[in-house]
Design a protein around this motif. Structure first.
Motif, PDB file in Angstrom:
ATOM      1  N   MET A 240     -39.137 -53.346 -13.558  1.00 44.79           N
ATOM      2  CA  MET A 240     -37.686 -53.144 -13.569  1.00 44.79           C
ATOM      3  C   MET A 240     -36.963 -54.491 -13.681  1.00 44.79           C
ATOM      4  SD  MET A 240     -35.311 -51.414 -10.612  1.00 44.79           S
ATOM      5  CE  MET A 240     -36.108 -49.815 -10.521  1.00 44.79           C
ATOM      6  N   SER A 241     -35.969 -54.548 -14.581  1.00 39.78           N
ATOM      7  CA  SER A 241     -35.230 -55.813 -14.746  1.00 39.78           C
ATOM      8  C   SER A 241     -34.398 -56.105 -13.500  1.00 39.78           C
ATOM      9  CB  SER A 241     -34.307 -55.720 -15.956  1.00 39.78           C
ATOM     10  OG  SER A 241     -33.198 -54.894 -15.648  1.00 39.78           O
ATOM     11  N   ASP A 242     -34.071 -57.381 -13.327  1.00 39.30           N
ATOM     12  CA  ASP A 242     -33.234 -57.753 -12.180  1.00 39.30           C
ATOM     13  C   ASP A 242     -31.882 -57.072 -12.244  1.00 39.30           C
ATOM     14  OD1 ASP A 242     -35.046 -59.212 -10.860  1.00 39.30           O
ATOM     15  OD2 ASP A 242     -34.189 -61.184 -11.325  1.00 39.30           O
ATOM     16  N   ALA A 243     -31.305 -57.040 -13.444  1.00 34.44           N
ATOM     17  CA  ALA A 243     -29.980 -56.421 -13.586  1.00 34.44           C
ATOM     18  C   ALA A 243     -30.055 -54.963 -13.147  1.00 34.44           C
ATOM     19  CB  ALA A 243     -29.484 -56.529 -15.026  1.00 34.44           C
ATOM     20  N   ARG A 244     -31.075 -54.274 -13.595  1.00 36.03           N
ATOM     21  CA  ARG A 244     -31.210 -52.863 -13.237  1.00 36.03           C
ATOM     22  C   ARG A 244     -31.354 -52.688 -11.725  1.00 36.03           C
ATOM     23  NH1 ARG A 244     -31.790 -47.928 -15.093  1.00 36.03           N
ATOM     24  NH2 ARG A 244     -32.970 -46.484 -13.804  1.00 36.03           N
ATOM     25  N   LYS A 245     -32.181 -53.537 -11.137  1.00 37.14           N
ATOM     26  CA  LYS A 245     -32.410 -53.473  -9.695  1.00 37.14           C
ATOM     27  C   LYS A 245     -31.089 -53.661  -8.921  1.00 37.14           C
ATOM     28  CE  LYS A 245     -34.069 -56.972  -7.315  1.00 37.14           C
ATOM     29  NZ  LYS A 245     -34.952 -58.132  -7.117  1.00 37.14           N
ATOM     30  N   TYR A 246     -30.314 -54.652  -9.341  1.00 41.70           N
ATOM     31  CA  TYR A 246     -29.068 -54.922  -8.623  1.00 41.70           C
ATOM     32  C   TYR A 246     -28.007 -53.851  -8.886  1.00 41.70           C
ATOM     33  CZ  TYR A 246     -30.740 -59.276  -6.752  1.00 41.70           C
ATOM     34  OH  TYR A 246     -31.444 -60.192  -6.041  1.00 41.70           O
ATOM     35  N   VAL A 247     -27.969 -53.342 -10.105  1.00 40.03           N
ATOM     36  CA  VAL A 247     -26.998 -52.274 -10.382  1.00 40.03           C
ATOM     37  C   VAL A 247     -27.320 -51.064  -9.500  1.00 40.03           C
ATOM     38  CG1 VAL A 247     -26.141 -50.642 -12.121  1.00 40.03           C
ATOM     39  CG2 VAL A 247     -26.397 -53.060 -12.712  1.00 40.03           C
ATOM     40  N   ASP A 248     -28.589 -50.727  -9.396  1.00 39.32           N
ATOM     41  CA  ASP A 248     -28.999 -49.615  -8.510  1.00 39.32           C
ATOM     42  C   ASP A 248     -28.522 -49.860  -7.079  1.00 39.32           C
ATOM     43  OD1 ASP A 248     -30.246 -48.333 -10.562  1.00 39.32           O
ATOM     44  OD2 ASP A 248     -32.296 -48.694  -9.878  1.00 39.32           O
ATOM     45  N   GLN A 249     -28.812 -51.050  -6.605  1.00 36.96           N
ATOM     46  CA  GLN A 249     -28.459 -51.397  -5.220  1.00 36.96           C
ATOM     47  C   GLN A 249     -26.942 -51.367  -5.020  1.00 36.96           C
ATOM     48  OE1 GLN A 249     -30.426 -55.045  -3.894  1.00 36.96           O
ATOM     49  NE2 GLN A 249     -28.640 -55.494  -2.609  1.00 36.96           N
ATOM     50  N   TRP A 250     -26.213 -51.920  -5.962  1.00 38.53           N
ATOM     51  CA  TRP A 250     -24.751 -52.007  -5.809  1.00 38.53           C
ATOM     52  C   TRP A 250     -24.090 -50.642  -5.979  1.00 38.53           C
ATOM     53  CZ3 TRP A 250     -24.467 -57.062  -9.202  1.00 38.53           C
ATOM     54  CH2 TRP A 250     -25.007 -58.120  -8.450  1.00 38.53           C
ATOM     55  N   LEU A 251     -24.702 -49.769  -6.761  1.00 39.61           N
ATOM     56  CA  LEU A 251     -24.162 -48.406  -6.880  1.00 39.61           C
ATOM     57  C   LEU A 251     -24.314 -47.675  -5.541  1.00 39.61           C
ATOM     58  CD1 LEU A 251     -25.397 -47.310 -10.419  1.00 39.61           C
ATOM     59  CD2 LEU A 251     -23.003 -47.435  -9.691  1.00 39.61           C
ATOM     60  N   ARG A 252     -25.432 -47.896  -4.895  1.00 40.18           N
ATOM     61  CA  ARG A 252     -25.624 -47.301  -3.558  1.00 40.18           C
ATOM     62  C   ARG A 252     -24.592 -47.855  -2.577  1.00 40.18           C
ATOM     63  NH1 ARG A 252     -31.346 -48.788  -3.097  1.00 40.18           N
ATOM     64  NH2 ARG A 252     -32.582 -47.226  -4.180  1.00 40.18           N
ATOM     65  N   ASP A 253     -24.365 -49.170  -2.646  1.00 36.87           N
ATOM     66  CA  ASP A 253     -23.351 -49.787  -1.777  1.00 36.87           C
ATOM     67  C   ASP A 253     -21.974 -49.181  -2.045  1.00 36.87           C
ATOM     68  OD1 ASP A 253     -25.290 -51.443  -0.741  1.00 36.87           O
ATOM     69  OD2 ASP A 253     -24.678 -53.227  -1.866  1.00 36.87           O
ATOM     70  N   ALA A 254     -21.658 -49.016  -3.329  1.00 35.99           N
ATOM     71  CA  ALA A 254     -20.349 -48.468  -3.707  1.00 35.99           C
ATOM     72  C   ALA A 254     -20.205 -47.034  -3.185  1.00 35.99           C
ATOM     73  CB  ALA A 254     -20.162 -48.507  -5.224  1.00 35.99           C
ATOM     74  N   HIS A 255     -21.286 -46.293  -3.274  1.00 36.42           N
ATOM     75  CA  HIS A 255     -21.272 -44.919  -2.787  1.00 36.42           C
ATOM     76  C   HIS A 255     -21.000 -44.886  -1.277  1.00 36.42           C
ATOM     77  CE1 HIS A 255     -23.172 -41.109  -1.413  1.00 36.42           C
ATOM     78  NE2 HIS A 255     -22.512 -40.632  -2.437  1.00 36.42           N
ATOM     79  N   ALA A 256     -21.664 -45.776  -0.555  1.00 36.35           N
ATOM     80  CA  ALA A 256     -21.446 -45.862   0.899  1.00 36.35           C
ATOM     81  C   ALA A 256     -20.005 -46.283   1.194  1.00 36.35           C
ATOM     82  CB  ALA A 256     -22.425 -46.850   1.520  1.00 36.35           C
ATOM     83  N   MET A 257     -19.503 -47.198   0.385  1.00 31.43           N
ATOM     84  CA  MET A 257     -18.135 -47.691   0.554  1.00 31.43           C
ATOM     85  C   MET A 257     -17.130 -46.554   0.366  1.00 31.43           C
ATOM     86  SD  MET A 257     -16.563 -50.881  -1.634  1.00 31.43           S
ATOM     87  CE  MET A 257     -16.600 -50.040  -3.230  1.00 31.43           C
ATOM     88  N   GLU A 258     -17.338 -45.708  -0.641  1.00 34.87           N
ATOM     89  CA  GLU A 258     -16.422 -44.594  -0.879  1.00 34.87           C
ATOM     90  C   GLU A 258     -16.494 -43.555   0.237  1.00 34.87           C
ATOM     91  OE1 GLU A 258     -14.130 -44.936  -2.763  1.00 34.87           O
ATOM     92  OE2 GLU A 258     -14.818 -46.314  -4.306  1.00 34.87           O
ATOM     93  N   LYS A 259     -17.701 -43.343   0.771  1.00 36.24           N
ATOM     94  CA  LYS A 259     -17.810 -42.400   1.889  1.00 36.24           C
ATOM     95  C   LYS A 259     -17.017 -42.913   3.084  1.00 36.24           C
ATOM     96  CE  LYS A 259     -21.813 -40.327   2.963  1.00 36.24           C
ATOM     97  NZ  LYS A 259     -23.294 -40.148   2.974  1.00 36.24           N
ATOM     98  N   GLN A 260     -17.094 -44.221   3.278  1.00 37.29           N
ATOM     99  CA  GLN A 260     -16.348 -44.857   4.361  1.00 37.29           C
ATOM    100  C   GLN A 260     -14.848 -44.750   4.103  1.00 37.29           C
ATOM    101  OE1 GLN A 260     -18.403 -45.910   6.776  1.00 37.29           O
ATOM    102  NE2 GLN A 260     -16.518 -45.924   7.962  1.00 37.29           N
TER     103      GLN A 260
END
Ligand code: FE2
Length: 169
Positions: free
Chosen positions: A1-21
């Motif tokens: 997995m590319s670094d960009a892909r890895k970070y986009v995955d991680q940051w999308l999860r963060d964004a999802h948590a942020m919206e729930k908050q």
């Protein structure tokens, strides 16, 4: 997995948590505002927008086949930081709420600008487009808050003389 892909995955999860908050903070604020109909109305509209943002992120996360097993952990990290923003402030909670909401919007705007750029780098233009779209909604909310801050402050000071705590909300 590319670094960009890895970070986009991680940051999308963060964004999802942020919206729930954001959803729970906005719900709390909307339910407590009593004497600022304009603010309550805009907060309610943004709450609905936020729920839709969360759902659009969920669809995106599903499309990318990201495991959601880590979502809870990320959410917990945000919770501690954000609880203060949604809490009841002594007396001046309306003003503090506007201040905190503006700060929260700034964090959301930064998150989506970063995500959009990373998704572009990865070549996932659909995700980049979604993040730009959500970013515009956050910017509109931030602009509204910035524009209405003086008026809300003036109204608050008008109510502040009242001994009744409810009158200030
Ligand atoms: Fe949002």
């Amino acid at each position: 997995m590319s670094d960009a892909r890895k970070y986009v995955d991680q940051w999308l999860r963060d964004a999802h948590a942020m919206e729930k908050q954001a959803e729970s903070i906005l719900e709390g604020q909307v339910s407590r505002i009593k004497n600022y109909p304009e603010l309550a109305e805009r907060m309610q509209a943004h709450l609905e927008e936020t729920i839709s943002q969360r759902k659009r992120l969920e669809a995106c996360i599903e499309r990318r086949g990201i495991s959601t097993s880590g979502v809870k952990d990320v959410s917990a990290k945000f919770t501690a930081m954000m609880q203060n923003l949604g809490g009841v402030f002594a007396g001046d909670e309306v003003v503090k709420g506007v201040l905190a909401s503006y700060a929260f919007e700034a964090m959301e705007i930064a998150s989506y600008r970063i995500l959009a750029e990373a998704a572009m780098a990865e070549g996932d233009f659909e995700t980049a487009q979604l993040c730009k779209e959500i970013c515009q909604e956050e910017e509109a909310m931030a602009d509204w808050l910035k524009e209405h801050m003086p008026r809300i402050t003036t109204a608050f000071l008008g109510h502040a003389a009242s001994e009744n705590a409810d009158a200030k909300r």
